[in-house]
Each structure stands twice: as structure tokens, then as C-alpha cells.
Design a protein around this motif. Structure first.
Motif, short mmCIF file in Angstrom:
data_model
loop_
_atom_site.label_atom_id
_atom_site.label_comp_id
_atom_site.label_asym_id
_atom_site.label_seq_id
_atom_site.Cartn_x
_atom_site.Cartn_y
_atom_site.Cartn_z
N SER A 63 0.83 -1.21 0.00
CA SER A 63 0.00 0.00 0.00
C SER A 63 0.86 1.25 0.00
CB SER A 63 -0.91 0.01 1.24
OG SER A 63 -1.72 -1.15 1.27
N SER A 64 0.27 2.32 -0.50
CA SER A 64 0.92 3.62 -0.51
C SER A 64 0.32 4.51 0.57
CB SER A 64 0.72 4.28 -1.88
OG SER A 64 1.08 5.65 -1.83
N LYS A 65 1.18 5.18 1.30
CA LYS A 65 0.69 6.13 2.30
C LYS A 65 0.26 7.45 1.67
CE LYS A 65 3.77 4.38 5.95
NZ LYS A 65 4.91 4.71 6.84
N SER A 66 1.01 7.84 0.61
CA SER A 66 0.72 9.15 0.04
C SER A 66 0.98 9.26 -1.45
CB SER A 66 1.60 10.21 0.74
OG SER A 66 2.98 9.87 0.59
N ASP A 67 1.61 8.24 -2.07
CA ASP A 67 2.02 8.40 -3.45
C ASP A 67 1.89 7.08 -4.19
OD1 ASP A 67 2.88 9.70 -5.66
OD2 ASP A 67 4.81 10.34 -4.83
N TYR A 68 1.92 7.14 -5.50
CA TYR A 68 1.79 5.94 -6.32
C TYR A 68 3.15 5.25 -6.46
CZ TYR A 68 3.95 8.66 -10.06
OH TYR A 68 4.83 9.40 -10.81
N PHE A 69 3.13 4.02 -6.97
CA PHE A 69 4.34 3.32 -7.39
C PHE A 69 4.04 2.62 -8.72
CE2 PHE A 69 1.96 0.61 -4.50
CZ PHE A 69 1.95 -0.64 -5.10
N GLU A 70 5.06 2.45 -9.54
CA GLU A 70 4.88 1.83 -10.86
C GLU A 70 5.29 0.36 -10.87
OE1 GLU A 70 6.88 4.12 -13.79
OE2 GLU A 70 5.53 5.85 -13.61
N GLY A 71 6.42 0.09 -10.26
CA GLY A 71 6.91 -1.29 -10.23
C GLY A 71 7.09 -1.78 -8.81
N PHE A 72 7.12 -3.11 -8.65
CA PHE A 72 7.33 -3.67 -7.31
C PHE A 72 7.79 -5.12 -7.45
CE2 PHE A 72 3.07 -4.95 -8.38
CZ PHE A 72 2.95 -6.24 -7.88
N MET A 73 8.32 -5.63 -6.36
CA MET A 73 8.63 -7.05 -6.25
C MET A 73 8.44 -7.45 -4.80
SD MET A 73 12.01 -9.15 -7.40
CE MET A 73 12.01 -10.94 -7.45
N LEU A 74 7.76 -8.59 -4.59
CA LEU A 74 7.42 -9.05 -3.25
C LEU A 74 7.84 -10.51 -3.09
CD1 LEU A 74 5.80 -8.92 -0.51
CD2 LEU A 74 3.80 -9.63 -1.86
N GLN A 75 8.42 -10.84 -1.95
CA GLN A 75 8.74 -12.22 -1.64
C GLN A 75 8.67 -12.44 -0.14
OE1 GLN A 75 12.71 -12.30 -3.39
NE2 GLN A 75 13.65 -12.34 -1.37
N ALA A 76 8.67 -13.71 0.26
CA ALA A 76 8.65 -14.08 1.68
C ALA A 76 9.97 -14.75 2.04
CB ALA A 76 7.49 -15.01 1.97
N ASN A 77 10.49 -14.43 3.23
CA ASN A 77 11.74 -15.03 3.70
C ASN A 77 11.65 -15.30 5.19
OD1 ASN A 77 12.55 -12.49 1.75
ND2 ASN A 77 13.60 -14.36 1.18
N GLU A 78 12.38 -16.32 5.61
CA GLU A 78 12.56 -16.46 7.05
C GLU A 78 13.37 -15.27 7.54
OE1 GLU A 78 13.14 -20.47 8.89
OE2 GLU A 78 13.68 -21.02 6.83
N VAL A 79 13.10 -14.84 8.75
CA VAL A 79 13.82 -13.69 9.31
C VAL A 79 15.32 -14.00 9.33
CG1 VAL A 79 14.16 -12.26 11.37
CG2 VAL A 79 11.84 -12.96 10.69
N GLY A 80 16.11 -13.11 8.74
CA GLY A 80 17.55 -13.30 8.68
C GLY A 80 18.03 -14.01 7.43
N SER A 81 17.10 -14.41 6.54
CA SER A 81 17.46 -15.12 5.31
C SER A 81 16.97 -14.34 4.10
CB SER A 81 16.86 -16.52 5.31
OG SER A 81 17.02 -17.15 4.05
#
Length: 549
Positions: A63-81
Motif C-alpha cells: 500500500s501507498s501512504k501518500s504516493d503511487y508506485f509503478e513497479g514492485f517485487m514481493l517475496q517471503a523469507n525467514e527472518v535473517g534469510s
């Protein structure tokens, strides 16, 4: 030079408006030629849960607090990895699940550079003992304005929950079930390959279960026919980390299927117990086969095999339903024969050609020329007529078997067996051509033909025996006793014994003697009859075995 370098960087950025950025998995750092922003990110990554266990589904929001974004990348990791874990499914057309290394659906990225204010994706936790996990993202507003490694709050891992093993009490009542052996129960039988489908009334939702023993993966498919190709497939197999993942695929032939985006697949549960792979999930993807018209009737398929680094290998077991299943009409679907009749006919013809007609034709030419030397037909010695007739039958049977198997496969299947079969076919065609152009028996170079004819015959025999052994191994690939291979081994021993006895008698005759006194019948004739009787016993045993495969 500075301007050239700057333009080069712009080119790199413009290569990825489609979000195909798998090469930065782990680091999440885009190749923009500039550094990430150091000020606080105007974007957030949040999850709808604070704890999770194996197989849980978690909705992640960017989500955006105040501005747009055009590109993104999301992944899940164990904490520290930085190793991506779990699998993602997307909830709208602005996002897509992408590969990380060789593992599908390990991350999510944009599909275009349009302005975005919020994105949601669904993450499914893997079936493995994990530590606490967090979601990490990169947000790109423009070429030089981007934030890297924006993190969610850590989710607490609360333990494992094994996927329930598919069971068959509801088969024929609420589920369409297909298994091998037919009607086996995967909860009690370790050798049971099982799939079940429960469809909603409009077939918009399918609850799918699959189970089976496999080294790497088990897959189920929906098909318009009983051959692989143009099939909608779901795969449950080990990824590069040895964890189970569900993949959606489509086959275009007998080669490795094309892996698709997982699409709208939810409620994924997986378990690996004593070598048995168990998966269940809900799919809202439409079934796609070669036909344009929608239908609820398909042949069902189950296959299993090895995998390496998350890539599935050639299946080692394959089962296809004998009839089409109506997904809207719960039923028990029976397995078709493991090997189609056309393959059985191929095997039977090759056995007849090179265990019986070919073997007898060779023995007659080698050892029985003098038995009927006073008898002829059409001016040709009787032994010659018998030899040519039997070998012609052998070549004809081989050619028919060759045509049958290629008309079925319609492709090169690979492996040793087809190579041996092709060599047998080629030499079998060369042999009569060479014989047709042989010189007269009294010709000074007749010995060249005699040697060539003998060497080619021995080569064909050796290659045919090897082809039969490798072919029988395919028929018995999933059987533990391997009795057909043992029968073939017995036949080779029997044939070798008969050849040795015939050769001993042949040498004895040169010394005006015989290895035994058989009354009015000559020893070579008696040995031929014994060979024929044993030959037929071994042949019939193998033909029965192929018929039952």
C-alpha cells in the motif's frame, strides 16, 4: 561517455516494464544504475495474520501512504534469510507470480508500469519446519526513485500441520475418483496412486486431491484423449529446497509440460510421508484442453517421476482412465490398460519374429541343409525355401511392429530400446537386399557374400535379443518380480544349448559320426523339434505376460 553510460542504464530499466525481474530474487535490488532511497518509505507491506503454520494462506498487501508506485517485487523469507519460500497466487491483473531460480510462484511483481496505489497477493506457507517469517518488497516510483527491502512485521511460526491424506469414502458420492490399482485406498495402501475431484455445480471451483509414492513429483491431468498432449495438468513436487509445491502446467506433446502461472489456486495443503506425496487444493482456474467448447467430461491421468532442482523429469509411471469422467457426476473411474493394445502388438510381433521364425530360419540354414537334400520345390532346395520363407516372415513382422510403435508414439521417445529397434529394422532390410545380389555358388568371391550374410545375421540376432530385453524391461518397469525378463533369460539359455548340440552334431558328421542314434530320424531333426517345442513354451509364456501388462 557519461551520456552513453546514462542512456545504457535507461535501456536496462525499460527492459522490465513487464515485471520479469526474476534475476534479482533474494536481493530485491533493481538494476537502475542508481542507489535506493535512504529516507523512510512511503509504502507499507502488511499481512492479514500475525502467526502461521504449514499450508496457511496469508493475504499480503502493498500500500501507498501518500504516493503511487509503478513497479514492485514481493517475496517471503525467514527472518535473517534472503531465500524466497512459499508460493504466491495473484488476486488481480496488475500482479503476476514469477520464478525465483527454478521455482515457480516464489515472488510477485508488476505486469506493467501503470500507476498503482495498492496491490494484494495470497501467500501459501510451505510444508516444512520454518522460523518466523517476514515479507520483503521493493517499490519503484521512477528510474531513480525506488525503495528496497521494505519489510512487514514478522509472522510467528506456530508449528506444522500435515495435510490430510486423501481418502475414498466419498468417491462416487460427492467426488469423481480415479486410482491405480482401481478403487485402492490411499490411507491404507502405500502403492495407491489416487486423485479425487469435487466440482461445484457450475464447475467454477474444483477441490482436488492427489496422492502417490514418488521420488520427485506426482501429477494429475485432464485430457480430451488417452494420450499425453494438450492436457491441463497440476503438479505436486519437490522444489530446489526439497519442499513440496503445487504447479499448474499445460502439455503440448510428450515432452516436459510448460509451467504456467499458478493462477487462482487456494487452500493448498501438502505432506510428504514415507515417500508418499499428498496434496490438496482448491482451483478456480478453467480447465484448458485442445477443444474450444466447454465441457465437464475428460479422461483423467496420473503420472509420477523424479525431479531435480524443482524441474520435473520424465515420468516413470503413467495411468490413464479407460473412459471419460464427468466432473459434475461423482463416480469411480477405472484405469485403462497400462500399455495400449498397439504397444502389446508391437512387442508380440517382435517376439514372434526373433524368438521363433527368425531363430528357426537361422538354424535351418546353418545345420539342416543336408536333411532334405533330395527334395526340392521349384528347382530350389527345400531347406532354402524354408529358410527364405521364415526370414521373410521375420522381416515382415519386424516392419509391421516398427510401423505400429512409431504410429503410436509419433515422436522419438528416447532411451536404448528405440535405438536397438531401429538398428534391427535397418539391418533386416539390408540383409535381403544383399542376398538378392549375391553371386553364384561357384563364383570365386562367393565367400565374401557368405561372410557378410553371416555377420549381418549375427548382428541382427544380437541386437534383436538386446531390444527384446530392454522392451520387456519397459513392460515390467513397475513390477518387482521381473518374471518376463527371467523367462527371456531362460530362452536364451535354451537356445544356446540347442545351438551347442547342433554344432557338436555338425562337427561329428564331418567325421562320419553322430552325437546320438535317433532311429529313422536324424539327430539335427530331433534337435530342431526339441528347440521348436521349448521355443513355443517360452514364447507363449511371454505373450501371456505382455497380454496381462
Amino acid at each position: 561517455m557519461f551520456l552513453y553510460a546514462l542512456l545504457s542504464c535507461v535501456g536496462i530499466v525499460q527492459c522490465f516494464p513487464n515485471g520479469q525481474v526474476s534475476q534479482v530474487c533474494g536481493s530485491l535490488v533493481p538494476s537502475h544504475g542508481s542507489s535506493a532511497q535512504s529516507i523512510a518509505s512511503p509504502y507499507t507491506v502488511t499481512a492479514d495474520k500475525t502467526t502461521f503454520k504449514d499450508g496457511d494462506e496469508i493475504t499480503v498487501s502493498l500500500s501507498s501512504k501518500s504516493d503511487y508506485f509503478e513497479g514492485f517485487m514481493l517475496q517471503a523469507n525467514e527472518v535473517g534469510s534472503t531465500v524466497p519460500i512459499g508460493t504466491f497466487s495473484v488476486l488481480n491483473s496488475s500482479a503476476q507470480a514469477i520464478y525465483c531460480n527454478t521455482d515457480a510462484n516464489r515472488a510477485v511483481s508488476h505486469t506493467s508500469n501503470t500507476k498503482k496505489y495498492t496491490i494484494q497477493a495470497k501467500w501459501t506457507a510451505p510444508s516444512a519446519k520454518l522460523g518466523n517469517t517476514e515479507f520483503r518488497a521493493t517499490f519503484v516510483k521512477s528510474l531513480k526513485t525506488f525503495w528496497v527491502d521494505v519489510r512487514s512485521s514478522a509472522l510467528t511460526y506456530t508449528g506444522t500441520t500435515s495435510a490430510t491424506v486423501p481418502s475414498n469414502p466419498d468417491c462416487g458420492k460427492t467426488k469423481v475418483c480415479f486410482s491405480q490399482p482401481s478403487n485402492c485406498d490411499p490411507t491404507t495402501s502405500t502403492g495407491c496412486y489416487f486423485m479425487a475431484v469435487q466440482a461445484s455445480s457450475d464447475q467454477s471451483e474444483l477441490m482436488i486431491e492427489m496422492s502417490g509414492k514418488a521420488d520427485g513429483y506426482i501429477a494429475i491431468g485432464f485430457s480430451d484423449d488417452q494420450q499425453m498432449g494438450n492436457d491441463d495438468i497440476y503438479i505436486c513436487g519437490k522444489d530446489s529446497s526439497g519442499l513440496l509445491q503445487v504447479q499448474h502446467a499445460f502439455s503440448t506433446g510428450r515432452s516436459r509440460p510448460n509451467i504456467l502461472s499458478l493462477g487462482n489456486v487456494t487452500n493448498i495443503k501438502t505432506a510428504l510421508t514415507n515417500g508418499n506425496i499428498n496434496c490438496s487444493f482448491t482451483s478456480r482456474n478453467a480447465i484448458s484442453t485442445s477443444r474450444a467448447m466447454s465441457t465437464s467430461q475428460y479422461y483423467l491421468m496420473i503420472a509420477s517421476g523424479p525431479s531435480s532442482e524443482g524441474n520435473i523429469g520424465k515420468h516413470t509411471q503413467e495411468y490413464v482412465s479407460s473412459t471419460k469422467a464427468d466432473l459434475l457426476n461423482p463416480s469411480l473411474v477405472l484405469t485403462s490398460e497400462a500399455f495400449p493394445a498397439i504397444l502389446k502388438a508391437h512387442g508380440a510381433l517382435m517376439l514372434i519374429a526373433w524368438m521363433t521364425t527368425g531363430s528357426i530360419g537361422m538354424i535351418i540354414a546353418r545345420y539342416l541343409k543336408g536333411v532334405a537334400k533330395d527334395h526340392s520345390l521349384g528347382g530350389k532346395d527345400f531347406w532354402f525355401i524354408a529358410h527364405v520363407s521364415l526370414m521373410a516372415l521375420s522381416v515382415t513382422a519386424t516392419a509391421i511392429a516398427f510401423i505400429l510403435v512409431f504410429s503410436y508414439a509419433q515422436d522419438w521417445s528416447g532411451g536404448v530400446h528405440p535405438v536397438l529397434g531401429c538398428l534391427v529394422m535397418i539391418l533386416s532390410l539390408i540383409q535381403p537386399i544383399v542376398a538378392a545380389f549375391r553371386c553364384e555358388p561357384q563364383h570365386e568371391r562367393r565367400f565374401v557374400f557368405n561372410w557378410a550374410h553371416s555377420v549381418i545375421a549375427l548382428a541382427i540376432k544380437a541386437l534383436a535379443v538386446a531390444a527384446i530385453f530392454t522392451g520387456l524391461a519397459l513392460f515390467e518397469e513397475y513390477k518387482e518380480d521381473g518374471w518376463m525378463l527371467k523367462v527371456m533369460g531362460g530362452f536364451i539359455t535354451w537356445e544356446a544349448l540347442m545351438y551347442i548340440l547342433q554344432d557338436l552334431n555338425f562337427r561329428a558328421k564331418k567325421k562320419d559320426s553322430e552325437i546320438c542314434s535317433c532311429g529313422s530320424m536324424k539327430p539335427e531333426t530331433v534337435l530342431l523339434i526339441l528347440f521348436l517345442m521349448g521355443n513355443l513354451a517360452f514364447l507363449i509364456s511371454l505373450l501371456v505376460g505382455i497380454g496381462r501388462s
